[in-house]
Design a protein around this motif. Sequence first.
Motif, mmCIF file in Angstrom:
data_model
loop_
_atom_site.group_PDB
_atom_site.id
_atom_site.type_symbol
_atom_site.label_atom_id
_atom_site.label_comp_id
_atom_site.label_asym_id
_atom_site.label_seq_id
_atom_site.Cartn_x
_atom_site.Cartn_y
_atom_site.Cartn_z
ATOM 1 N N ALA A 170 0.004 -9.204 -2.771
ATOM 2 C CA ALA A 170 -0.668 -8.015 -2.243
ATOM 3 C C ALA A 170 0.307 -7.119 -1.501
ATOM 4 C CB ALA A 170 -1.816 -8.437 -1.325
ATOM 5 N N LEU A 171 1.169 -7.709 -0.710
ATOM 6 C CA LEU A 171 2.149 -6.911 0.021
ATOM 7 C C LEU A 171 3.127 -6.229 -0.934
ATOM 8 C CD1 LEU A 171 3.099 -6.083 2.836
ATOM 9 C CD2 LEU A 171 4.633 -8.068 2.826
ATOM 10 N N GLN A 172 3.530 -6.915 -1.983
ATOM 11 C CA GLN A 172 4.429 -6.310 -2.957
ATOM 12 C C GLN A 172 3.777 -5.125 -3.663
ATOM 13 O OE1 GLN A 172 5.744 -9.392 -5.586
ATOM 14 N NE2 GLN A 172 7.229 -10.236 -4.129
ATOM 15 N N ILE A 173 2.490 -5.235 -3.996
ATOM 16 C CA ILE A 173 1.790 -4.103 -4.630
ATOM 17 C C ILE A 173 1.787 -2.899 -3.699
ATOM 18 C CG2 ILE A 173 -0.463 -3.298 -5.407
ATOM 19 C CD1 ILE A 173 -1.016 -6.050 -6.494
ATOM 20 N N ALA A 174 1.507 -3.137 -2.408
ATOM 21 C CA ALA A 174 1.468 -2.025 -1.457
ATOM 22 C C ALA A 174 2.837 -1.365 -1.334
ATOM 23 C CB ALA A 174 0.996 -2.534 -0.098
ATOM 24 N N ILE A 175 3.891 -2.164 -1.244
ATOM 25 C CA ILE A 175 5.242 -1.592 -1.116
ATOM 26 C C ILE A 175 5.592 -0.790 -2.363
ATOM 27 C CG2 ILE A 175 7.682 -2.171 -0.889
ATOM 28 C CD1 ILE A 175 6.852 -4.622 0.733
ATOM 29 N N ARG A 176 5.303 -1.335 -3.528
ATOM 30 C CA ARG A 176 5.621 -0.621 -4.765
ATOM 31 C C ARG A 176 4.853 0.686 -4.881
ATOM 32 N NH1 ARG A 176 5.353 -6.363 -7.879
ATOM 33 N NH2 ARG A 176 7.576 -6.909 -7.674
ATOM 34 N N MET A 196 3.772 2.563 -2.398
ATOM 35 C CA MET A 196 4.326 3.516 -1.446
ATOM 36 C C MET A 196 5.650 4.091 -1.947
ATOM 37 S SD MET A 196 3.412 1.443 2.056
ATOM 38 C CE MET A 196 4.232 2.599 3.137
ATOM 39 N N LEU A 197 6.469 3.252 -2.602
ATOM 40 C CA LEU A 197 7.753 3.736 -3.103
ATOM 41 C C LEU A 197 7.572 4.649 -4.313
ATOM 42 C CD1 LEU A 197 9.883 0.459 -2.843
ATOM 43 C CD2 LEU A 197 9.929 2.433 -1.308
ATOM 44 N N VAL A 198 6.693 4.247 -5.232
ATOM 45 C CA VAL A 198 6.510 5.027 -6.456
ATOM 46 C C VAL A 198 5.812 6.351 -6.165
ATOM 47 C CG1 VAL A 198 5.332 5.050 -8.691
ATOM 48 C CG2 VAL A 198 6.547 2.989 -7.944
ATOM 49 N N GLN A 241 -2.105 6.412 2.905
ATOM 50 C CA GLN A 241 -2.152 7.376 1.810
ATOM 51 C C GLN A 241 -2.543 6.717 0.480
ATOM 52 O OE1 GLN A 241 1.983 8.979 3.139
ATOM 53 N NE2 GLN A 241 1.052 10.677 2.008
ATOM 54 N N ILE A 242 -2.592 5.407 0.451
ATOM 55 C CA ILE A 242 -2.997 4.701 -0.773
ATOM 56 C C ILE A 242 -4.467 5.008 -1.063
ATOM 57 C CG2 ILE A 242 -3.277 2.450 -1.866
ATOM 58 C CD1 ILE A 242 -0.996 1.412 -0.165
ATOM 59 N N THR A 243 -4.773 5.355 -2.288
ATOM 60 C CA THR A 243 -6.133 5.730 -2.689
ATOM 61 C C THR A 243 -6.722 4.672 -3.611
ATOM 62 O OG1 THR A 243 -5.378 6.962 -4.633
ATOM 63 C CG2 THR A 243 -5.483 8.153 -2.525
ATOM 64 N N GLU A 244 -8.025 4.784 -3.800
ATOM 65 C CA GLU A 244 -8.695 3.867 -4.727
ATOM 66 C C GLU A 244 -8.225 4.092 -6.156
ATOM 67 O OE1 GLU A 244 -12.835 3.116 -4.309
ATOM 68 O OE2 GLU A 244 -12.930 3.936 -2.286
ATOM 69 N N GLN A 245 -7.885 5.322 -6.482
ATOM 70 C CA GLN A 245 -7.379 5.608 -7.824
ATOM 71 C C GLN A 245 -6.051 4.903 -8.066
ATOM 72 O OE1 GLN A 245 -9.230 7.095 -9.985
ATOM 73 N NE2 GLN A 245 -7.750 7.060 -11.668
#
Length: 672
Positions: free
Chosen positions: A94-100, A102-104, A112-116
């Motif tokens: 889960a943490l890796q998905i969030a970091i990726r 934010m970077l991408v 700023q992460i959205t449901e989309q």
Amino acid sequence: GNTLGERWYEFEQRVWLAWRAGRDRGIASRWSLGVRAIVTARVVRPSWSLVGGARVGQWTARLHPDDALAHEISTLRQAIDAVTWVSSRAHMLALQIAIRLMLVRGYESYRQITEQDLKTLPRGAAKGCNVLDAALCTLGVFDRTPQRGTERHRRRARRTPEQLVDLWDIPERFRDVTRLYLQTYAARVSDAYHTVWAKGMVLARFWRFIDERYPEVRSSADVLPAHARAFIPYMIEEARNSTRSRADGEVGTTAHAWLVYLRVFFSDLCTWATEEDSPFATMAPRTIPLTRRDLVGIGFEKARRRQEAWLTATVLDLEREMPNIRAYAFRRWQESKDAMSAEDLRSRTKYVEAFWDWALLELLVQSGLRIEEACELTTLDILRRNMPDGRVYYMLHVKPSKYDRARVVPIGDGLGRVIAEIIRQVKRFYDADAVPECDHWDHNEKRPWPRAPYLLQGRKHPSAIGVTTIRDRLAALSRAAGARRADGTPLSLHPHDCRRVFASEHLNSNTPVHVIQALLGHATIDTVMVYAKLYPTRLVEEYRQAVRAAFMAVHGEESLRNPTPEEWAAFSTGCSMRDMGTHICALPTGEHCPRGLVCLGCVHAQPKKSAVPLFRRMLASHERALAMAKTRGEPAGQIAAREMEVARLQTALRRADELSDDVAAAIEGAVG
């Protein structure tokens, strides 16, 4: 390239792919050092193909604590670690998905992460997404309760009547009447999405049929009875080709339901057209093209008989196999509870699965709820009532579902235990003192339910249990229990089968049919009578077959032959008085005995003089049992039954003592 973005794109497409393949690398241990520094410094925005296979957790672990990205990741890690219903590996993913993300996306903060973003993750890269969703909900990024991956992708907005008309290929000259009818029906009768959708689908088929066969029909007002009757065989053929058709090609009841929708459409159209200033005035035909009589005698009677035969066989199969399925579910739950370890995630997962299999099955069987009604249950629906004598009883409030009418179901001991166990399990899952509120989504109606403390939630995820999950778990449970139909094929249990078991069990317990109708929420009593008709015919037939088979197995075919005159004469001699061992029964042969096997208190029974010692021993034994029952405090009904047995034995003993030796010898001699 002329810009940094163009040069970075060329680097990802050519150089980075070669480096990852092990070609043309620089220093072997530091080939990704420059890439890591450029990406984490937010100089460029990498693509998912670059960060998807990189160890971004290690990249960001070397950031300075004062770095903004490091601070955001630290806060997010704390929220992810607070999710206790998954393993540590899921936390890492889960943490890796969030970091990726934010970077991408170039986000400065996890907020700023959205449901989309979660919906559009590449295939195979969504492991841990549910944990990230739960953490973002905890942090207030999403103003809702956590969702699973299937929930995020399956939620689709309701289509309006205008959108439904545009969805189907309806000829242009019939679109206005279809659109106006669907709007009016939803406003006046029912806005149930599935019903509105089904009506529009049938009308689309009908208008395409008219456009193909009768192009001279320019509007709905020109439709004649001949046009509508010609549609009947066409609709039957369409039903045969549908996914719900029978393998043998025979007509089913689906076509009848579709034709009823069409008949109701023309009936409503002609009725609403008579109203003052009605917009349907120019759209209604001169007469109703399709009536109830047009649907009689066209082949559906045989389909209904098949359906009744199927229901009969299903109920008999369920009555035979349901006790085994329930016993298996309970046994597996108890075994998983004994084997559960707090440190072993796998054993806890098995316990949760076994518990919910048992709980879902028992809730549906003991309440008779429809699956949609069970999903809508909340802890607020458990009502407490005080009776005038001071006793307290509980009722289960069932929200309106199929017929827009609410009802209440009494909570007995069995149902009360199931509800209590479910509430206890939900509290344990959330580690809370009360069942928390959560969001829910109605996939049939395409609309959200209000946030409430739903009873069925927290199975493996902090969200409500859906209809599909319940169906899948019940089917898997019946297969695991080895349930079989009468023909030997596997029995797949469906949620509605539990309502059938509920109805049959109450009918077997002599519950009045109008009470069963109220408990099940049927619109008419005819639905309950479907089960009531089952027992006087089919059940008796099945019982006779079973008894005949058992009789033949014990006595053989020789017992079925006609008796000889000598055997019949010997039998007739003892018919007036039958020797019951301890007494003589003088009830004429063929007369009905309402007492069954309880003969000692009967006026037709004459106890034998020779049975007096046996009666005395039996009386002493029963008196001792009665005294012990009173000492142990057994229920009053059991004590009354024991007192009745003692009274019958005393009566038999008194009548045997009063019998003179001469009369006793004469009776026993006549019988002997």
